[in-house]
Design a protein around this motif. Sequence first.
Motif, PDB file in Angstrom:
ATOM      1  N   UNK A   1       0.834  -1.207   0.000  1.00 13.13           N
ATOM      2  CA  UNK A   1       0.000   0.000   0.000  1.00 13.13           C
ATOM      3  C   UNK A   1       0.864   1.252   0.000  1.00 13.13           C
ATOM      4  N   UNK A   2       1.893   1.244   0.821  1.00  9.38           N
ATOM      5  CA  UNK A   2       2.768   2.409   0.941  1.00  9.38           C
ATOM      6  C   UNK A   2       3.472   2.747  -0.377  1.00  9.38           C
ATOM      7  N   UNK A   3       3.910   1.728  -1.101  1.00 10.42           N
ATOM      8  CA  UNK A   3       4.667   2.005  -2.332  1.00 10.42           C
ATOM      9  C   UNK A   3       3.820   2.623  -3.447  1.00 10.42           C
ATOM     10  N   UNK A   4       2.484   2.521  -3.343  1.00  5.95           N
ATOM     11  CA  UNK A   4       1.619   3.157  -4.346  1.00  5.95           C
ATOM     12  C   UNK A   4       0.852   4.344  -3.768  1.00  5.95           C
ATOM     13  N   UNK A   5       1.241   4.775  -2.567  1.00  6.22           N
ATOM     14  CA  UNK A   5       0.641   5.965  -1.978  1.00  6.22           C
ATOM     15  C   UNK A   5      -0.707   5.763  -1.330  1.00  6.22           C
ATOM     16  N   UNK A   6      -1.050   4.513  -1.021  1.00  2.00           N
ATOM     17  CA  UNK A   6      -2.306   4.228  -0.325  1.00  2.00           C
ATOM     18  C   UNK A   6      -2.025   4.286   1.170  1.00  2.00           C
ATOM     19  N   UNK A   7      -2.730   5.165   1.875  1.00  2.00           N
ATOM     20  CA  UNK A   7      -2.515   5.346   3.308  1.00  2.00           C
ATOM     21  C   UNK A   7      -3.347   4.350   4.108  1.00  2.00           C
ATOM     22  N   UNK A   8      -2.653   3.535   4.888  1.00  2.00           N
ATOM     23  CA  UNK A   8      -3.300   2.664   5.869  1.00  2.00           C
ATOM     24  C   UNK A   8      -2.734   3.086   7.216  1.00  2.00           C
ATOM     25  N   UNK A   9      -3.582   3.573   8.111  1.00  2.00           N
ATOM     26  CA  UNK A   9      -3.079   4.036   9.395  1.00  2.00           C
ATOM     27  C   UNK A   9      -2.441   2.893  10.182  1.00  2.00           C
ATOM     28  N   UNK A  10      -1.463   3.231  10.980  1.00  2.65           N
ATOM     29  CA  UNK A  10      -0.808   2.243  11.836  1.00  2.65           C
ATOM     30  C   UNK A  10      -0.671   2.796  13.240  1.00  2.65           C
ATOM     31  N   UNK A  11      -0.541   1.920  14.170  1.00  2.77           N
ATOM     32  CA  UNK A  11      -0.318   2.312  15.560  1.00  2.77           C
ATOM     33  C   UNK A  11       0.850   1.529  16.111  1.00  2.77           C
ATOM     34  N   UNK A  12       0.574   0.311  16.535  1.00  6.28           N
ATOM     35  CA  UNK A  12       1.578  -0.507  17.214  1.00  6.28           C
ATOM     36  C   UNK A  12       2.487  -1.281  16.260  1.00  6.28           C
ATOM     37  N   UNK A  13       2.079  -1.495  15.032  1.00  2.00           N
ATOM     38  CA  UNK A  13       2.772  -2.313  14.027  1.00  2.00           C
ATOM     39  C   UNK A  13       2.925  -3.772  14.447  1.00  2.00           C
ATOM     40  N   UNK A  14       2.080  -4.219  15.381  1.00  2.22           N
ATOM     41  CA  UNK A  14       2.084  -5.617  15.812  1.00  2.22           C
ATOM     42  C   UNK A  14       0.692  -6.241  15.710  1.00  2.22           C
ATOM     43  N   UNK A  15      -0.291  -5.485  15.214  1.00  3.82           N
ATOM     44  CA  UNK A  15      -1.638  -5.996  15.045  1.00  3.82           C
ATOM     45  C   UNK A  15      -2.542  -5.863  16.252  1.00  3.82           C
ATOM     46  N   UNK A  16      -1.993  -5.431  17.371  1.00  2.00           N
ATOM     47  CA  UNK A  16      -2.782  -5.366  18.609  1.00  2.00           C
ATOM     48  C   UNK A  16      -3.767  -4.209  18.652  1.00  2.00           C
ATOM     49  N   UNK A  17      -3.410  -3.074  18.067  1.00  3.77           N
ATOM     50  CA  UNK A  17      -4.250  -1.876  18.192  1.00  3.77           C
ATOM     51  C   UNK A  17      -5.364  -1.827  17.145  1.00  3.77           C
TER      52      UNK A  17
END
Length: 80
Positions: A26-42
């Motif tokens: 997603x990032x490489x084509x400019x699609x924004x996906x919000x992130x928080x913990x980067x471990x799947x917990x949030x």
Amino acid sequence: MSVSIRFLPDNITVEAEVGESLLDVADKVGVFIPTGCLMGSCHACTVEIVGGDVIRACISPVPPASEELVIQLFSDPSWD
């Protein structure tokens, strides 16, 4: 093996390798996906595979697919 991935609602399509991080794709084509913990917990990076499961993009690799994989992004104003 590559898979065609289409991100909705912006209708952006990209080819990705099976096993590649969905968040990186997603990032490489400019699609924004919000992130928080980067471990799947949030659950900030929760997306839906149309016709399939709800997954967390930060911990989910691109799965093998025989056809196009369509990802529906959720909008949560608290993560924008």
